[in-house]
Design an enzyme around this catalytic site. Structure first.
Site, short mmCIF file in Angstrom:
data_model
loop_
_atom_site.label_atom_id
_atom_site.label_comp_id
_atom_site.label_asym_id
_atom_site.label_seq_id
_atom_site.Cartn_x
_atom_site.Cartn_y
_atom_site.Cartn_z
N GLU A 80 24.09 14.79 55.02
CA GLU A 80 23.29 15.90 54.53
C GLU A 80 21.82 15.59 54.24
OE1 GLU A 80 25.54 17.71 51.31
OE2 GLU A 80 26.94 18.64 52.71
N GLU A 136 32.52 20.15 57.39
CA GLU A 136 32.81 20.22 55.95
C GLU A 136 32.94 21.66 55.53
OE1 GLU A 136 30.41 18.57 52.88
OE2 GLU A 136 30.29 16.60 53.85
C1 BMA Z 1 29.39 18.19 50.44
C2 BMA Z 1 29.76 16.72 50.47
C3 BMA Z 1 29.83 16.11 49.13
C4 BMA Z 1 30.32 17.04 48.08
C5 BMA Z 1 30.95 18.27 48.67
C6 BMA Z 1 31.39 19.25 47.66
O1 BMA Z 1 28.07 18.41 50.31
O2 BMA Z 1 28.96 16.04 51.37
O3 BMA Z 1 28.57 15.61 48.78
O4 BMA Z 1 31.19 16.39 47.26
O5 BMA Z 1 30.04 18.90 49.50
O6 BMA Z 1 30.32 19.76 46.92
#
Ligand code: BMA
Length: 795
Positions: free
Chosen positions: A459, A556
């Site tokens: 990120e 994610e």
């Molecule tokens: C994303 C991940 C982590 C975090 C998750 C939940 O940004 O890369 O940094 O734990 O979200 O917020």
């Protein structure tokens, strides 16, 4: 690195190999540990860390119990020293070179042998080797004097005068430490939004003395390549040596893979100093090579390989390895009917939908992470039909065993470099440390077929592009320059020079080639037409699929839940057992997380009302797990059915990695596996929503759409199947279907009796129906008479 030696293929000769290699003295085991002022002194196991040593000697309670993460802050603020004496088990005079080797030091330390400073460490991801040839004696004292990682990071930040490197500190809800981006240490050890702050100190990996003459093999790696033009596999076998003698050392290297009828011998010459040789081994064309496949796509075949080095001056080494054959391509090409580029993985020439999750460190104290811990978690991933995990950049490069297990069970790894959610310095010392880290990790890991991608960070492209840290516009150029220096000019350059066998992306999320085109930082790294995306939305109704981005690759996404009561109970006391207790607030590290869960639950379920707070707490835990499972099921199914369609220019989704697989401690988080490995409801759901064949139904503007999603390599005839068994006077029909089947009807001809249900809609994969006979019958009779029909059979 010295120049590569000249390689000459020579006649195949059978070789008798004498075992050789260095004399090794392990320094694992019992060390002395003392606090900065000597007030605490104890025995400590190595590998290990201060926290687990104190716990083991009964000097502290379980650090995960209640509020102990904050209570035990003093441990990481102190400067601890590990020491031990040892006898040299060999005659020192017989050896040209003796090294003291640390596979991992966590993190900032001064290393002394017999009161002589050998050097300093500042990077837990590096391997440190100190030449102790002139310092070692018969009886020795080795000392590792640590400096608090927290003080070091603060000091580094103070010294960095040029410009600030945000973020300075984590948000207060995380109760963590500041300036973690100034130290090459597990970034989440200073706290994260799912984890506590335990900035450990310790010798966290193997430590040993190595003595050798003439030459010593430091790294040995194998990568497979398929030469399309020759339609042949070959192996790139790289050996990195330390050559002690002042003259080059010549010799023969033989590589043998009996099962593939492949044996090749090379004549090599090693130059003095540290250098590498690369051997290209052609695999016998007439041997049938079985490729390594991800879980659900085939077997994970590996072949035994022996490499023997018969060098001059008695330097003889024999290496036994497992070799695997697989290709990986990251395909970024135009898609008809859609602006942008695709983003998918082709394994062994076949597009593969990536199904899985994101991996975080399995414990704050790595010495507690055993082979069994890793196996349990990784096997749970495979059992839930996952084929991939992303080793997330805020944790650690995992132990060798982690990748060995992934090789064995077919879990593909998206491997981040360890940088996350922050900007990072690029001064010379820092860069040198990172460069050593990257070379070491790539050399250590590149033989693993499971690793399919190197990725620069988590990120950090997005952090600059979306200006997370409110950098004034005129200053942004400095940070962009730092970004390109670190991830492109250093990390990427080293990765490409060390390993050409797999792709590299600079960040996640990224727009891939489009980011490169825009100078490595795209305006919007979350663009659905390029690369991968991260997506979190806690304000919408998660059952509403229209809120999800029709992305190329979802690397994610997630929703929180609470771990089960039995898990929480172990680290809490009865006064903590309510949803609004201090404890429940304390364990929640994501701002507003408990309220967000409550709101999401409240959209579809009645909130628990029990007057008994403990019952209410347990009910709430249950509902958060139901909610999380249902939300991620909806979102994952959306990504899976978007795989072969383009709508309004968006689609061709080829990956779904939800956040997150595992937990670091017992607390609310996005994980589907609790600390200790227990499956949350989400993990059971994952087993179904990641199934190779998946029926998905969703409603859009009054129309019901039904998709059949398949990861299989061949067309699959959708079948309706039944097995019959007897239980006393009744017969049990177990029906299985691979699709949604309307009006499923069982008919047993003229056998008299009735079914418990008939003509039903089958949405589940399995259903049990009872047959009540009105006259004697048998399993055989029922089986031979059974006719199973559904609407799908009507042509
Ligand atoms: C994303 C991940 C982590 C975090 C998750 C939940 O940004 O890369 O940094 O734990 O979200 O917020």
């Amino acid at each position: 690195m010295g120049p590569a030696a000249l390689l000459l293929p020579v006649l195949l000769l059978p070789l008798a190999v004498a075992a050789g290699g260095p004399e090794v003295r392990s320094l694992r085991g019992s060390w002395r540990l003392r606090s900065g002022n000597g007030s605490v002194s104890l025995r400590a196991e190595v590998p290990g860390c201060v926290h687990t040593a104190l716990l083991c000697r009964g000097l502290i309670q379980d650090p995960y119990y209640r509020f102990n993460d904050v209570m035990y802050r003093w441990i990481s603020l102190d400067n601890w020293t590990y020491s031990r004496t040892f006898k040299t088990p060999f005659d020192i005079r017989k050896w040209q070179k003796v090294n003291l080797v640390f596979e991992g030091v966590d993190t900032v330390a001064q290393i002394l042998l017999n009161n002589v400073t050998l050097g300093r460490t500042d990077n837990m991801f590096n391997r440190y080797s100190f030449d102790i040839t002139s310092v070692i004696q018969e009886v020795n004292l080795v000392e590792v004097r640590f400096l608090s990682a927290v003080s070091y990071a603060a000091e580094q930040s103070r010294c960095h005068k040029a410009h600030s490197i945000p973020p300075a500190c984590p948000p207060p809800v995380q109760k963590g430490e500041c300036h973690v981006n100034f130290i090459r240490k597990e970034q989440c050890s200073f706290s994260w939004d799912w984890g506590p702050s335990f900035p450990t100190q310790g010798i966290w990996k193997d430590v040993r003395i190595e003595a050798y003459n003439h030459c010593h093999l430091i790294y040995f790696s194998i990568t497979s390549v398929f030469a399309k033009s020759a339609q042949q596999w070959y192996l790139e076998v790289e050996s990195i040596f330390d050559v002690v003698s002042s003259k080059p050392i010549a010799g023969l290297v033989t590589v043998n893979i009996p099962k593939l009828q492949t044996q090749q011998t090379f004549s090599v010459k090693l130059q003095p100093g540290e250098g590498s040789i690369v051997l290209l081994v052609n695999i016998n064309k007439s041997a049938a090579v079985e490729a390594w496949w991800p879980n659900g796509h085939g077997k994970q075949t590996g072949y035994n390989m022996t490499t023997t080095f018969m060098m001059e001056a008695g330097c003889q080494i024999e290496k036994f390895s497992k070799v695997y054959f697989r290709t990986v391509e990251l395909v970024q090409e135009p898609i008809p009917g859609s602006p942008g580029l695709s983003f998918y993985f082709r394994i062994n020439g076949r597009p593969i939908f990536i199904k899985g999750s994101n991996w975080i460190p399995a414990d704050s104290f790595q010495d507690r992470v055993t082979y069994d811990t890793l196996r349990l978690l990784l096997k749970s991933a495979a059992d839930a039909n996952m084929n991939a995990l992303r080793v997330w950049g805020g944790g650690i490069y995992e132990q060798d065993e982690f990748y060995n297990i992934c090789d064995e069970i077919g879990i593909m790894i998206w491997q981040d470099f360890m940088f996350a959610c922050a900007l990072y310095p690029t001064d010379q010392n820092y860069l040198e440390s990172v460069r050593a880290e990257v070379s070491h990790q790539v050399r250590r890991l590149k033989s693993h077929p499971s690793i399919i991608l190197w990725s620069g960070n988590n990120e950090n492209e997005a952090a600059i592009a979306s200006n997370w840290f409110s950098i004034p516009y005129p200053d942004i150029g400095v940070y962009i320059k730092d970004y390109v220096t670190l991830y492109v000019k250093n990390i990427r350059e080293i990765v490409l020079s060390e390993d050409k066998s797999r792709p590299f992306v600079a960040s996640s999320p990224t727009n891939g080639l489009e980011s490169v085109k825009e100078g490595w930082l795209s305006r919007n790294p979350y663009d659905t037409h390029y690369g991968d995306t991260h997506f979190y939305d806690y304000n919408s109704d998660c059952w509403n699929w229209t809120v999800y981005p029709k992305t190329r690759f979802a690397s994610e996404y997630g929703f929180q839940s609470w771990p089960s009561f039995s898990t929480i109970e172990k680290v809490s006391s009865p006064e903590d057992w309510s949803y609004t207790s201090n404890f429940s607030l304390h364990r929640q590290h994501h701002e507003g997380g408990n309220i967000q869960m409550l709101q999401e639950v409240g959209r579809h379920f009645k909130l628990p009302q029990s007057p008994d707070p403990v019952k209410q707490f347990k009910d709430m835990i249950y509902l958060t797990q139901v909610m999380q499972a249902q939300c991620i099921k909806t979102e994952t199914e959306f990504y899976r059915f978007s795989q072969s369609e383009i709508i309004n220019g968006e689609g061709h989704t080829m990956g779904a990695l939800y956040w997150q697989l595992n937990d670091i401690w017992q607390a609310p988080s996005w994980a589907s596996l609790e600390y200790g490995g227990k499956w949350k409801l989400l993990h059971y759901f994952a087993q179904n929503f990641f199934a190779p064949l998946l029926p998905v139904a969703y409603e859009d503007k009054g129309m019901l759409h039904i998709y059949g999603v398949s990861d299989l390599h061949e067309d699959h005839k959708l079948a309706l199947r039944a097995s019959v068994s007897q239980q006393d006077d009744i017969y049990i029909f177990v029906l299985q279907t691979t699709t949604i089947a309307p009006f499923v009807t069982l008919d047993v001809g003229s056998i008299k009796g009735r079914f418990s249900d008939n003509g039903f809609l089958m949405t589940e994969k399995k259903k049990m129906v009872v047959f009540y006979p009105w006259e004697p019958t048998s399993v055989e009779e029922l089986e031979s008479s059974l006719i199973l029909t559904s609407l799908l059979d009507i042509v």
